[in-house]
Structures are given as structure tokens and as C-alpha cells.
Design a protein around this motif. Structure first.
Motif: not given
Length: 817
Positions: A488-491, A499-504, A519-529, A532-535
Motif C-alpha cells: 500500500s506504499v507508493p514509490f 505534480y508539485k505544490c501549488r505555490d512555494a 509530463d504524466p508519470y511514465p508508467f502506472g499511477v502517479d505516486p502523488s495521488w 490526496s483528496r482525489s485519491e
């Protein structure tokens, strides 16, 4: 079409071509022929004596002899096990012997063992009796000595107090026992014996009630345990001495001893006599021990020699019994000199069978050869697939639902890939997949060792599906990389997040949110999901739509296989009035839904697909508005809806009426043909046209087609919904992994205490092993099984055939194991 017809045949796609053969075997060659065919294992015999009972068959006496020899071999095996000897791991290779000679040897060995067991039992009984007698002499002697050597002061007191003779008559038994001179006058007696410890309490209570309390019960634990010859277990016993008065009490006590299984032995009151008898008993015990040890060594030696040949004898008797059972399935011809047999064999084995029969004729010195010729059969041939260690487990998964009809398309070809893949869609976690992979590799690495051992039912099932487990683990790792879940841990395996933070000033990405900057994460689900609220909305939408796409693809594959079945069996009606409308109906509705999903992914549209599909039926001519995905969508929806409506009567009505017309045309004018061709017609079709016309029932055919059509229409909806279990199981697995990781491991790791951390780690490991790796694996396996048996195979697979079970000594050994 020519390209399809010229494709090379697949071993598993269609079952092996079978042929029905007849054997005419001279009696002198029958045993050799059946034995060699059993070694070859390519011929399945038909029972030509099915109307006869086992006792009415020709070779019933030989079968009885083999059964009797099997009983003797089981007796030898039980004796070896009872003696605590291990069967020989490498049985001795002895030259082949005749059945009659083996029967004589087994009878001699059985007689010898029975005689040795009888002698040993008698010696053990004598030994136990002497051992009990020795312990009774010791313990009872102690009781008698204690009672005779009473203190002098107590004796004087008894003499002074009980000087009245009248009181001596009414004194209690205990008081009389303490007065030896009064005991001898009043006739105090005793009975000594030994009894099982478990019966002592009930035994003493019964004695007390029977004598109304006029007895004295002394007991002591025996020094040695005694071997029970019936159960072969050591039993703890109690030595007892009962003091009483009167002949009537003696009779009652002896009956109670007999009822409780107590052994009574005479013990003299004189200490010198007791000592002499004890010495004699000890001497005889020493002699019996020597005799018993010699007998046990002799018996163990005989059992060891039998154990070296037991496996070979058992195999020989098992094969001989199978040969005679098969000979009982054959029938005599008119001359009573030949046996006639019928059966099925694969086409590729005909030459081998003929060579085997020629060898049997030569070895039996028969002057007449065995006749082998092909016949026409009315019944459907058996189904036979040649499998190996890898494909056998997948074939068993399919056969558990139903054996394929002869030459029917075999789902196992596609199950090899689709089954582990659909399992992995529900079990996608590459950490758990690695654990399954290690288990599968362990089973495969020890394949030779485990294959020769007798395993439990669970381990045997696990070992049989080792290659299924291997593919399931590999696909689980693949799907886990797509889901980007490792326990259950993303790598960030394939690079940095898009993705990155909206501002500094962003400090909490999970609450503030992220924005895309590369560009999108090359393979699979982006670990930043993850986190997040939209996970959950994002992953639920992704997995649900993937489930629908995979389900529609697999159901289309099933309908396409029904086309190949119809083409193979030359059924143009099934192609025109079953395959075509089914493809139209399924893809007009759910194929269109799959197209909408792909277009929405490619264009990034925010259209509501639920709204599109619902109003496609309720308001097909309304404007789609913001839910429009491509140009001409409204017109396409109307066309697809009309095609789906047309496809239903297309499946339902034409086929029964066409079958009725073809049947009528086939037999029309039969009675007006030329008289000279009547014999030819009779030979071509032995049944009359009237009988054939009675066999065709239009109402039955129409009802069957109606049920099939309704089942497909309703199944198209329910089966598509059933594939959503891929999404549900995947979500459940992911959420369980997250709960165990965050609420157990991370929570325990937050404490600065080694014990709490170790307990948390142990609970996490236990939950992972037993819940996620065992229960979730079984759950995903069963759901994948359901998707293949119901949603996939019901599109083309009848499964109403029967397996090819040849007469084979190898299969006979597997069944016995």
C-alpha cells in the motif's frame, strides 16, 4: 477465411481426434495383450458386460484371488506399521514372478506371521500375568506385614478393652483386623488382585455397597506399567487387597472382580512362602523376557524382509487385478475361443497399439494374431487433451466446471493468461506479488521431491497449482506496478511525480492540493495521488472503467470462440442467427460504452457517461449538450439502439423455423423414390423417416432458443456488472493494506518503545500473511474462477462431454496414491 483454415492446429484448442476400435483377441493372448495395453495407456475399453453382476463375469475367480492377495498385503503393511518399522524407501528390485507363485509366497508369509503373533500373544499374556503376580506379592505382602506387626501397647489396649467375647462378635472389621487373635477366630479373609487405575473408584464403591461396608480396601499404585496386547499401549494399574469375613462376601467380591476385569491372584499369609514364590516368579520373568526378545527379533527380521518387496508385490497385485477387471469387460465370440473388446483410442496412438498387440501375440506364442479394426460409433467420443505440468492445472480449472464436448473449443488455451491476469487485477500489489512469487518458486524448485511425497489435501492442491501461482504472482507484480502499490506504499520507481505544490508556501500537500507541472508519470499511477483528496474518486473511476473494458473484451472473445465452434462443426445457422446478433447486441450497448470510456480518456472530456447511457434509452433523440464526446454521437446512438432492438428477434425467431423447414425438406418425398434404391436408403439411415420426424419437436426447439436468447440479453447486462468485482476486490485489497500499514505498523512505530514496535511489527506481519496473502488470495482466486466459468465460458462452452480415461497402469498408481 483461407488464412484461418490454414493456421496450424493447437494441441489444446481442440481435443485429440478419437476413433472407435474393436479387438478380437485369442484367449491365450488375452492376458499379455491387456497387460501391454495397460503399460501403453492409450485405449479406453467399453464394458460389454454391463448387464451382468460382478459375480457373473468370466474372470471373477481371478479377481477374488487378487482381492485376497491385496488383503494379505494390507495385513503385512499393518503389521510393519504396528511393529514400528519404517517401509523401505528403496524397495528391492526382484525378478518378476508368476501370480500363482506370489500367491503361495503370500500365504506362507501370512501363516508364519499369524503363528508368530499367536505365540507372541501367549507369551505376552503369561509375562503380564507373572508381572502382575510379582507386583501383587510385593504390595500385598506389605499390607499383610503392616497389619500383623501392630504396636505392643495397642495390642495390650485391644486385649484389655475387647476382653468380652460377646463384643468380639459384633466388633467392626477394622477392629477385628487390629486384633490378630480375634481375626483368626472370626475367620477374616482377604482377596488380592490388580485392576486398571481408571476403574478403581467405581470398583471400590461397588465393593462397599455389595458388602454393606463390612470390608477393608487397601490399594497401592503398581511400580511398572503393563502393556495391553489389544491396544499395544502401556496401562497404569492399581494393586488392591480386600479384607472381608464370610463365604457369601467372598462370592460377591469375586463376581465384582470378574465384572470389572480385575485379575485376582492367591497370596499366602506366610512371609517365607511369599518370598519363595517371588523368587520363582522373578526367575520365570527373566526367562520369558529372553524368549520374547528373541521372538520379536525374529518377527522384525521377517517383516523387514517382507517390507523390501512389499511395494513390488502391491504393484503387481494391483496391476493383475486391473487386468482381470478389464478382461471382465470383454465378451466371448460365438466360438468361445476369442475375446471381443471395444473402446476408444486417439488417432495418433493407432500404430502404437497395433505394435503392442503384435508383441503380445509373439510373446504368448499364439498361432492366431489379434485383429484390430476401426468401427463406426453412435455415441460421442471422449475428450482428451495432452497436457504437461504447466498446462495441466489450467485444464483442471476448466474441467472442474465441465469437460469439453468432443472437439469443442477449449477455454484452457485462454485461461492460461486471462485467469492469472484477472486475479492480478483484483490482487494488484507488487509487494504481495513478490511474496506469492517466492512461494511459487519454492514449490517449483522442490518439484521432484514434493512430487514423490504424500502431502495433505491443502498442500497437494497448492503444489498442483504451482504454475498457476507463478503466473498469478507475476501478473500481480505487473498490476501492482501499474497501481503503484508496495504493501500500500507508493514509490517513485519510474521517475519523479508530475505534480508539485501549488505555490512555494505549500506545506501540506494532502490538504492544500497539487498541480501538474510536467509530463504524466511514465508508467502506472502517479505516486502523488496516494493520500490526496482525489485519491479515492480517481482510483475508483480508473479501476471501474478498466473492469468494464476488460469484461467487454473477454465476453467478445467468448462470442468469437462460438463462431469458431460453429465454423468447425459446419453450423452456418449458428453463425448467422446466433453469433452475428450476439455481437451486434453486446457491442451496440456495452461496446459503445467502452468506446465512450476510451474517447473520454483520450480527450479529457468531463462528460457524464451515466447520463449518456441512461438517456440513450429514455430520450434517444434529445440533444446531448455538454455530454457530447464526438461529432455524430446522437445519430450513432440511435443506430446502435435500433440494431440492439433488431438483434433480439434475430436471435429468437429465424433459427427454429429454419430448422423445421430443413427437417421437412429432408424427408419430403421419401416414399416416392425408386424401389431399387430402398435397400440403399435403409443402409444409409437405419431408422425410418417417420421415426426421425417424431424426434423433431418444434415447440421444444423454440422454447430452448427463447430461453437462450433471453439468457443472453439479460446476461449481457448482469455479466457486465459482474466484472465490476474486479474494481471492488482491488479497492478492498488496497484499503486493507492501507489500514494495516497506517493503523498498525506506523502507529506502533510512532512509540519510542522497542516492545510496542516489535508487537506492531508482529501484528502487521501476521495480518499480511494470513489476511492479505491467504484470505485475499483465496477470495480473488474464487472471483476469477466465477468470471471464467460464468461470464466467459457461457458464451461458447457447453461442457457436456466426458473425459478420456484409458486403461493405464500409471493412472492406476495415481488413483491409489
Amino acid at each position: 477465411m483461407e488464412y484461418i483454415d490454414n493456421l496450424p492446429p493447437m494441441d489444446l484448442m481442440r481435443s485429440e481426434k478419437m476413433t472407435f476400435v474393436q479387438l478380437i483377441i485369442p484367449v491365450e493372448s488375452a492376458h499379455h495383450a491387456i497387460t501391454y495395453l495397460g503399460q501403453l495407456g492409450h485405449l479406453q475399453f467399453r464394458d460389454l458386460n454391463a448387464d451382468k453382476s460382478p459375480f457373473q463375469r468370466t474372470f471373477v475367480n481371478q479377481v477374488k484371488r487378487c482381492a485376497e492377495m491385496s488383503r494379505k498385503l494390507r495385513f503385512f503393511k499393518d503389521q510393519i506399521h504396528k511393529a514400528g518399522l519404517l517401509p523401505s524407501p528403496n524397495p528391492a528390485s526382484q525378478p518378476d514372478i508368476e501370480l500363482e507363485e506370489l500367491e503361495i509366497q503370500l500365504a506362507e508369509h501370512e501363516h508364519e506371521l499369524i503363528e508368530m503373533n499367536a505365540n507372541s500373544e501367549k507369551l505376552h499374556q503369561s509375562y503380564n500375568e507373572l508381572l502382575e503376580f510379582k507386583m501383587i506379592l510385593q504390595k500385598a505382602g506389605e499390607f499383610l506385614v503392616t497389619q500383623s506387626h501392630a504396636p505392643d501397647q495397642e495390642t495390650e489396649l485391644n486385649e484389655n478393652v475387647h476382653s468380652n467375647n460377646d463384643y468380639a462378635d459384633t466388633a467392626s472389621l477394622l477392629e477385628q483386623e487390629l486384633r490378630p487373635e480375634l481375626s483368626s477366630q472370626s475367620g477374616i479373609r482377604f482377596i488380592s488382585g490388580i485392576i486398571c487405575k481408571s476403574k478403581v473408584l467405581r470398583f471400590e464403591r461397588m465393593l462397599f455397597r455389595a458388602t454393606r461396608g463390612n470390608m477393608l480396601f487397601n490399594q497401592a499404585v503398581a511400580d511398572d506399567q503393563i502393556l495391553d496386547p489389544t491396544s499395544n499401549e502401556m496401562v497404569e494399574k492399581i494393586v488392591f487387597v480386600v479384607f472381608f469375613s464370610g463365604e457369601q462376601a467372598r462370592t460377591k467380591i469375586l463376581k465384582i472382580c470378574e465384572a470389572f476385569g480385575a485379575s485376582c491372584y492367591p497370596v499366602p499369609e506366610d512371609a517365607i512362602k511369599r518370598r519363595q514364590i517371588t523368587l520363582e516368579v522373578l526367575s520365570r520373568l527373566t526367562e520369558l523376557e529372553t524368549t520374547l526378545d528373541a521372538g520379536l527379533r525374529h518377527r522384525d527380521k521377517a517383516l523387514t524382509s517382507i517390507g523390501f518387496q512389499l511395494t513390488q508385490w502391491a504393484n503387481m497385485v494391483r496391476r493383475e487385478k486391473a487386468v482381470y477387471d478389464t478382461l471382465n469387460m470383454l465378451n466371448f465370440d460365438v466360438t468361445k475361443k476369442c475375446l471381443v473388446g471395444e473402446g476408444w483410442c486417439p488417432m495418433f496412438a493407432k500404430a502404437k497399439i497395433q505394435e503392442t498387440l503384435q508383441r503380445a501375440t509373439f510373446d504368448s506364442n499364439s498361432q492366431v494374431g489379434i485383429i484390430f479394426h476401426v468401427m463406426d460409433a453412435i455415441e460421442s467420443p471422449p475428450t482428451y487433451f495432452r497436457t504437461n505440468h504447466f498446462t495441466n492445472a489450467f485444464q483442471e480449472i476448466v474441467d472442474a466446471y465441465g469437460v469439453a464436448k468432443y472437439q469443442e473449443a477449449n477455454p484452457a488455451v485462454y485461461t492460461v493468461i486471462t485467469f492469472p491476469f484477472l486475479f492480478a487485477v483484483m490482487f494488484g500489489d507488487w509487494g504481495h506479488g513478490i511474496c506469492l512469487l517466492l512461494g511459487a518458486l519454492f514449490l517449483i524448485a522442490r518439484e521432484n521431491k514434493l512430487g514423490s511425497q504424500k502431502l495433505g489435501s491443502f498442500m497437494e492442491m497448492l503444489f498442483g497449482g504451482r504454475y498457476v501461482l507463478l503466473l498469478m504472482s507475476i501478473f500481480s507484480i505487473y498490476c501492482g506496478l501499474i497501481y503503484n502499490e508496495f504493501f500500500s506504499v507508493p514509490f517513485h520507481i519510474f521517475g519523479n511525480s508530475a505534480y508539485k505544490c501549488r505555490d512555494a508556501t505549500c506545506s501540506d500537500a494532502r490538504s492544500v492540493g497539487l498541480i501538474k507541472y510536467t509530463d504524466p508519470y511514465p508508467f502506472g499511477v502517479d505516486p502523488s495521488w496516494r493520500g490526496s483528496r482525489s485519491e479515492l474518486p480517481f482510483l475508483n473511476s480508473l479501476k471501474m472503467k478498466l473492469s468494464i473494458l476488460l469484461g467487454i473484451a473477454q465476453m467478445n472473445l467468448g462470442i468469437i470462440l462460438s463462431y469458431f465452434n460453429a465454423r468447425f462443426f459446419n453450423s452456418s445457422l449458428d453463425i448467422k442467427y446466433q453469433f452475428v446478433p450476439q455481437m451486434i447486441f453486446l457491442n451496440s450497448l456495452f461496446g459503445y460504452l467502452s468506446l465512450l470510456i476510451v474517447v473520454k480518456w483520450c480527450t479529457g472530456s468531463q462528460a457524464d457517461l451515466y447520463h449518456v447511457m441512461i438517456y440513450m434509452f429514455l430520450s434517444p433523440f434529445d440533444d446531448l449538450g455538454e455530454n457530447k464526446l464526438f461529432w455524430g454521437q446522437s445519430v450513432l446512438q440511435v443506430i446502435l439502439l435500433l440494431l440492439a432492438l433488431v438483434a433480439v428477434p434475430w436471435m429468437l425467431f429465424p433459427k427454429p423455423f429454419i430448422l423445421k423447414r430443413l427437417h421437412t425438406e429432408r424427408f419430403q418425398g421419401r416414399t416416392y423414390r425408386m424401389l431399387g434404391s430402398s435397400e440403399l436408403d435403409i443402409e444409409e439411415e437405419p431408422d425410418s423417416a417417420r421415426e426421425h420426424r417424431e424426434e423433431f419437436n418444434f415447440s421444444e426447439v423454440f422454447v430452448h432458443q427463447m430461453i437462450h436468447s433471453i439468457e443472453f440479453v439479460l446476461g449481457a447486462v448482469s455479466n457486465t456488472a459482474s466484472y465490476l468485482r474486479l474494481w471492488a476486490l482491488s479497492l478492498a485489497h488496497s484499503e486493507l493494506s492501507t489500514v494495516f500499514y497506517e493503523k498498525v505498523l506506523l502507529l506502533a512505530w510512532g512509540y519510542d518503545n522497542l516492545i510496542i514496535r516489535l508487537v506492531g511489527l508482529a501484528v502487521f506481519a501476521f495480518a499480511t500473511a494470513f489476511i492479505l496473502l491467504m484470505m485475499e488470495t483465496l477470495s480473488a482466486f474464487l472471483h476469477a474462477l466465477r468470471l471464467h466459468w460464468v461470464e466467459f465460458q457461457n458464451k461458447f462452452y457447453h461442457g457436456d462431454g466426458y473425459k478420456f480415461k484409458p486403461f493405464s497402469f500409471e493412472l492406476l498408481a495415481d488413483d491409489d496414491d
